[in-house]
Design an enzyme around this catalytic site. Structure first.
Site, PDB file in Angstrom:
ATOM      1  N   ASP A 148       0.584  -1.374  -0.054  1.00  0.00           N
ATOM      2  CA  ASP A 148      -0.349  -0.232  -0.102  1.00  0.00           C
ATOM      3  C   ASP A 148       1.178   1.282   0.166  1.00  0.00           C
ATOM      4  OD1 ASP A 148      -2.723  -1.517   0.278  1.00  0.00           O
ATOM      5  OD2 ASP A 148      -2.604  -1.585   2.320  1.00  0.00           O
TER       6      ASP A 148
ATOM      7  N   ASP B 242      -6.609  -1.561  -4.400  1.00  0.00           N
ATOM      8  CA  ASP B 242      -8.312  -0.538  -3.961  1.00  0.00           C
ATOM      9  C   ASP B 242      -9.210   0.156  -4.816  1.00  0.00           C
ATOM     10  OD1 ASP B 242      -6.644  -2.310  -1.481  1.00  0.00           O
ATOM     11  OD2 ASP B 242      -5.755  -0.939  -1.265  1.00  0.00           O
TER      12      ASP B 242
END
Length: 170
Positions: free
Chosen positions: A124, A146
């Site tokens: 991330d 995401d």
């Protein structure tokens, strides 16, 4: 099931491009940014590129569960769900719904690739200030995969609520 060949090829190409963008961005983050460090900040500290890993799912839920359960809930079940999503893509005639499903599938594939090949967890790197909304100063760090899933789900809900009954093929 009668499958339109052009729709199949177009969908697969779109999926490939989205997964490539996700994986390439994660590769660059892993290669050039040490875990836990901030690389760039834009608009003050509103938007940052940082490198963190997530061994759970959304908001790191399940990060501390047993690895066997983690494999079941974060790999096996999502793969089964993505197979069904792909089947829905092939049958869907509405372009908006098909794009929404392609986004969801591409995001799922991107994060499953991380779970399979990155033992430290899903990469991330997008970090956004959230101004205390819901008690969060910063939104949980996320990645392109995401974003694809969230945009896809949002688009599908909008389509389902407002456009589905108005037109069969936009």
């Amino acid at each position: 099931m009668n499958i339109d060949r052009n729709r199949l090829i177009g969908s697969v190409i779109f999926i490939f491009i989205l997964v490539f963008i996700d994986q390439w961005s994660k590769y660059l983050v892993v290669k050039y940014i040490s875990i836990g460090t901030e690389y760039l900040s834009f608009f003050g500290d509103f938007f940052k590129i940082i490198h963190v890993r997530n061994t759970g799912i959304l908001f790191s839920i399940g990060a501390n569960i047993n690895s066997s359960l983690k494999n079941l809930f974060f790999l096996v079940i999502p793969i089964i769900i993505l197979v069904f999503v792909f089947c829905f893509i092939l049958k869907e005639t509405n372009k908006i719904a098909r794009i929404a499903l392609i986004l969801i599938l591409s995001g799922g594939i991107g994060n499953i690739i991380d779970r399979l090949f990155r033992p430290l967890g899903v990469v991330d790197f997008l970090d956004v200030k959230f101004f205390g909304i819901f008690g969060l100063q910063r939104w949980p760090t996320f990645n392109f995969a995401d974003s694809y899933v969230v945009i896809g789900i949002t688009l599908f809900i909008i389509y389902d609520l407002f456009a589905k009954n108005k037109s069969t093929d936009l």
